[in-house]
Enzyme design. Structure first.
Site, PDB file in Angstrom:
ATOM      1  CE  LYS A 192      -3.216   0.177  10.443  1.00  0.00           C
ATOM      2  NZ  LYS A 192      -3.540  -0.072   9.273  1.00  0.00           N
TER       3      LYS A 192
HETATM    4  C1  LIG Z   1      -3.020  -1.174   7.951  1.00  0.00           C
HETATM    5  C2  LIG Z   1      -4.154  -1.638   7.224  1.00  0.00           C
HETATM    6  C3  LIG Z   1      -3.736  -3.103   7.060  1.00  0.00           C
HETATM    7  C4  LIG Z   1      -2.718  -4.201   7.528  1.00  0.00           C
HETATM    8  O1  LIG Z   1      -1.699  -4.433   8.999  1.00  0.00           O
HETATM    9  P1  LIG Z   1      -0.923  -4.552   9.109  1.00  0.00           P
HETATM   10  O2  LIG Z   1      -0.084  -4.947  10.063  1.00  0.00           O
HETATM   11  O3  LIG Z   1       0.220  -3.719   8.019  1.00  0.00           O
HETATM   12  O4  LIG Z   1      -0.539  -5.916   8.220  1.00  0.00           O
HETATM   13  C5  LIG Z   1      -4.777  -4.063   7.236  1.00  0.00           C
HETATM   14  N1  LIG Z   1      -6.247  -3.594   6.856  1.00  0.00           N
HETATM   15  C6  LIG Z   1      -6.474  -2.349   6.359  1.00  0.00           C
HETATM   16  C7  LIG Z   1      -7.588  -1.504   6.332  1.00  0.00           C
HETATM   17  C8  LIG Z   1      -4.858  -1.491   7.199  1.00  0.00           C
HETATM   18  O5  LIG Z   1      -5.851  -0.125   7.791  1.00  0.00           O
END
Ligand SMILES: *Cc1c(COP(=O)(O)O)cnc(C)c1O
Length: 386
Positions: A192
């Site tokens: 992200k």
């Molecule tokens: C990356 C992601 C998650 C999970 O995030 P983490 O911090 O890795 O647990 C959940 N939902 C979406 C849409 C994502 O892209």
């Protein structure tokens, strides 16, 4: 020694994503370590305050990752065994997994072919008397039209949890995603924009919900370990309800505070690079790049393109050509309903989801990407698709 003589092999591989971390993050982490307070403490609190201010949320509660933030959000709205929670299948699998963690059943809804997000038209038909909540994902940073979904769900008493894992720095109705929402969850995974290695943030407009979330993330303790330390209190804490250990560390929060100061620059650069992709790929017939919806702006966490149905080259073949040119693309967003993990759910056919997941791919896009690197990607796409 093996001599590889393809020109691509001589060029460094272009990754699909690369976090933007500098000396400042390293110094902030070192300072947290030197302080001796490495578990959840004052830096987590400061990060929460800075985050809440940045996204316009009344409260922000830092947790271990976005999956635990989603689980906590579902727990807070009372989702439990036997309940149904509507989710888009077109999402990273953590969205559906969080529902399972809460003991409930994920019900997969289709998405809009253009935005990749849930709409009242896709959610309405799958609601039942057992629907307790809907997780609305702002997929790949593209904001979903939550007002339209709220108009359908609020009168039915169905809770909305926003999965904003990818959407920090995106905007919705002129405000940051997360502003004023009942419950929203963000991720700080390196895939992200803002990263703390691992990490997540739950935002809420309710001080009461935030107070309970703070307890639940720390074993259900009535007074946090950090607060007891700060006040020198010797009164024993109480455990008011069974909680979880979903804490973030102060080392992560120290990094996160620096990362937040980079957010505006990150979003601006990503939008600039995405606009450049759009201009340079405009001549590819039938190829569509993800874009802003009418109600907001995307941070381009993922810049994906959709191939036309009659594309001369399939998506997987295209990924192979890119790989041969030293470019690391990715298949588009997955579809959870097609994975073995959810084979026990009733089979559904989700036409838009299935088309998007089969025919889309994510292009390399990262803050430090140069025009020359982007030109290499554009050239490889032209060579493969012409
Ligand atoms: C990356 C992601 C998650 C999970 O995030 P983490 O911090 O890795 O647990 C959940 N939902 C979406 C849409 C994502 O892209």
């Amino acid at each position: 020694m093996t001599v590889v003589d393809t020109p691509a092999a001589a060029l460094p591989v272009i990754p699909v994503m690369r976090p933007w971390l500098g000396e400042e993050e390293a110094a902030a982490a070192a300072e947290a370590v030197a302080s001796g307070w490495v578990a959840q403490g004052p830096r987590v609190r400061a990060f929460e305050e800075a985050f809440a201010r940045r996204v316009g949320a009344a409260e922000a509660v830092a947790v271990s990752n976005c999956t635990t933030a989603l689980h906590l959000a579902l727990h807070l709205v009372g989702v439990g065994p036997g309940d149904e929670v509507v989710v888009p299948s077109f999402s990273f699998i953590a969205t559906a997994n969080a529902v399972r963690h809460a003991g409930a059943h994920p019900v997969f809804a289709d998405v809009d072919l253009v935005t990749g997000n849930l709409t009242p038209e896709t959610v309405g038909p799958v609601l039942t008397a057992r629907t307790r909540a809907v997780i609305v994902v702002h997929q790949a940073g593209v904001p979903a039209d939550t007002a339209a979904l709220g108009a359908l769900l609020d009168p039915l008493g169905v809770a909305v949890v926003e999965d904003a894992a990818c959407a920090i720095g995106s905007t919705l109705y002129g405000r940051p995603v997360g502003a004023g929402v009942a419950l929203g969850a963000f991720s700080f995974h390196p895939r992200k924009l803002v990263t703390t290695g691992e990490g997540g943030m739950l935002v809420t407009s309710s001080a009461e919900v935030a107070a309970r979330a703070r307890r639940l993330r720390e074993h259900g303790m009535s007074v946090s370990a950090a607060d007891r330390h700060a006040t020198g209190s010797v009164a024993p804490e109480q455990y008011l309800e069974p909680g979880f250990n979903y804490r973030m560390t102060d080392v992560q929060a120290a990094i996160g505070q620096v990362q937040l100061t980079r957010l505006d620059a990150m979003v601006a650069r990503r939008r600039e690079l995405a606009a450049r992709y759009r201009a340079l790929l405009a001549d590819l017939p039938g190829v569509r790049l993800v874009e802003d919806p009418p109600w907001g702006t995307t941070n381009h966490q993922s810049c994906w393109l959709l191939l036309p149905e009659d594309s001369p080259v399939g998506r997987d073949e295209l990924l192979e050509s890119l790989a041969a040119a030293g470019i690391s693309g990715r298949r588009g967003i997955m579809a959870a309903h097609l994975e073995p993990a959810y084979a026990d759910r009733p089979r559904v056919h989700l036409p838009a989801t299935e088309r998007l997941t089969a025919d889309s791919l994510v292009l390399p896009l990262f803050h430090q990407m140069t025009a020359a690197e982007q030109d290499r990607v554009v050239e490889a796409l032209h060579a493969a698709l012409r």
